[in-house]
Design a protein around this motif. Structure first.
Motif, mmCIF file in Angstrom:
data_model
loop_
_atom_site.group_PDB
_atom_site.id
_atom_site.type_symbol
_atom_site.label_atom_id
_atom_site.label_comp_id
_atom_site.label_asym_id
_atom_site.label_seq_id
_atom_site.Cartn_x
_atom_site.Cartn_y
_atom_site.Cartn_z
ATOM 1 N N PRO A 87 0.832 -1.196 0.000
ATOM 2 C CA PRO A 87 0.000 0.000 0.000
ATOM 3 C C PRO A 87 0.882 1.268 0.000
ATOM 4 C CG PRO A 87 -0.008 -1.071 2.161
ATOM 5 C CD PRO A 87 0.760 -1.953 1.231
ATOM 6 N N PRO A 88 0.385 2.397 -0.442
ATOM 7 C CA PRO A 88 -1.021 2.632 -0.777
ATOM 8 C C PRO A 88 -1.407 2.214 -2.195
ATOM 9 C CG PRO A 88 0.196 4.685 -0.975
ATOM 10 C CD PRO A 88 1.172 3.652 -0.483
ATOM 11 N N ARG A 98 -5.768 4.542 -2.414
ATOM 12 C CA ARG A 98 -5.268 3.682 -3.496
ATOM 13 C C ARG A 98 -5.520 4.315 -4.860
ATOM 14 N NH1 ARG A 98 -6.781 -2.392 -3.524
ATOM 15 N NH2 ARG A 98 -4.999 -2.367 -4.949
#
Length: 198
Positions: A87-88, A98
């Motif tokens: 992530p992100p 995201r």
């Protein structure tokens, strides 16, 4: 299972053939990064990779086949990053974060290989929006929008968002209008946050 595109890895490709393909694609990436997409000819690639021109033609069929193989290789790496990476960009972050990371990563990629993407977009014409690479991007962005509870016609919103990341537009914004990748990324983030704000 369908037939692989010219230059893509098939299920029975030998290890030495896969290595040769990787060598050629790495050399092609170097040429594009150093001298632009117009430098990517079969002759130039053969010379850079230290192989015969016939080897390049056997592997990719034509310059168009080479360009598609190079884009396919690049897209696969990017897809792995947003589907399975940390992530992100990858799983584990909130959907809006995201989405923001997806756009910024795409812009970074276009800054390096934008001319290649622009040439492919122009060459594909009507196929661009119905092809598998665009379809995967659409599915990914749609999934994140739904997870973020975005309202409205999701397919239309997805296309509108992805239009911001069109290689031809981004290259025009950077090289003609003088915007930086960071400014374009900030614009992407602003649009994403507007779309998901109720």
């Amino acid at each position: 299972m369908g037939t692989p595109l010219p230059g893509t890895v098939g299920p029975t490709e030998r290890a030495d053939a896969a290595r040769n393909r990787q060598l050629l694609l790495d050399a092609a990436h170097e040429l594009v990064r150093e001298h632009g997409v117009d430098s990517l000819t079969m002759d130039a690639l053969a010379k850079r990779a230290g192989v015969g021109k016939g080897t390049v033609f056997r592997r990719f069929g034509s310059r168009s086949g080479l360009m598609h193989a190079l884009l396919d290789h690049s897209e696969r790496k990017n897809q792995e990053a947003f589907m399975f990476g940390p992530p992100p960009l990858g799983p584990g972050a909130p959907p809006v974060e995201r989405l923001v990371a997806f756009g910024r990563e795409r812009l970074l990629h276009l800054e390096v290989e934008g001319e290649l993407h622009r040439a492919a977009e122009i060459g594909e014409a009507g196929d661009r929006y119905s092809g598998a690479p665009y379809g995967l991007l659409r599915a990914h962005v749609a999934m994140l929008l739904r997870q973020a509870d975005a309202q409205g016609e999701i397919p239309l919103i997805v296309d509108s968002l992805l239009a911001i990341l069109s290689a031809a537009l981004v290259m025009h914004q950077m090289h003609v209008l003088g915007y930086t990748r960071e400014q374009i990324g900030d614009n992407w983030e602003a649009f994403v946050r507007r779309v998901v704000t109720r």
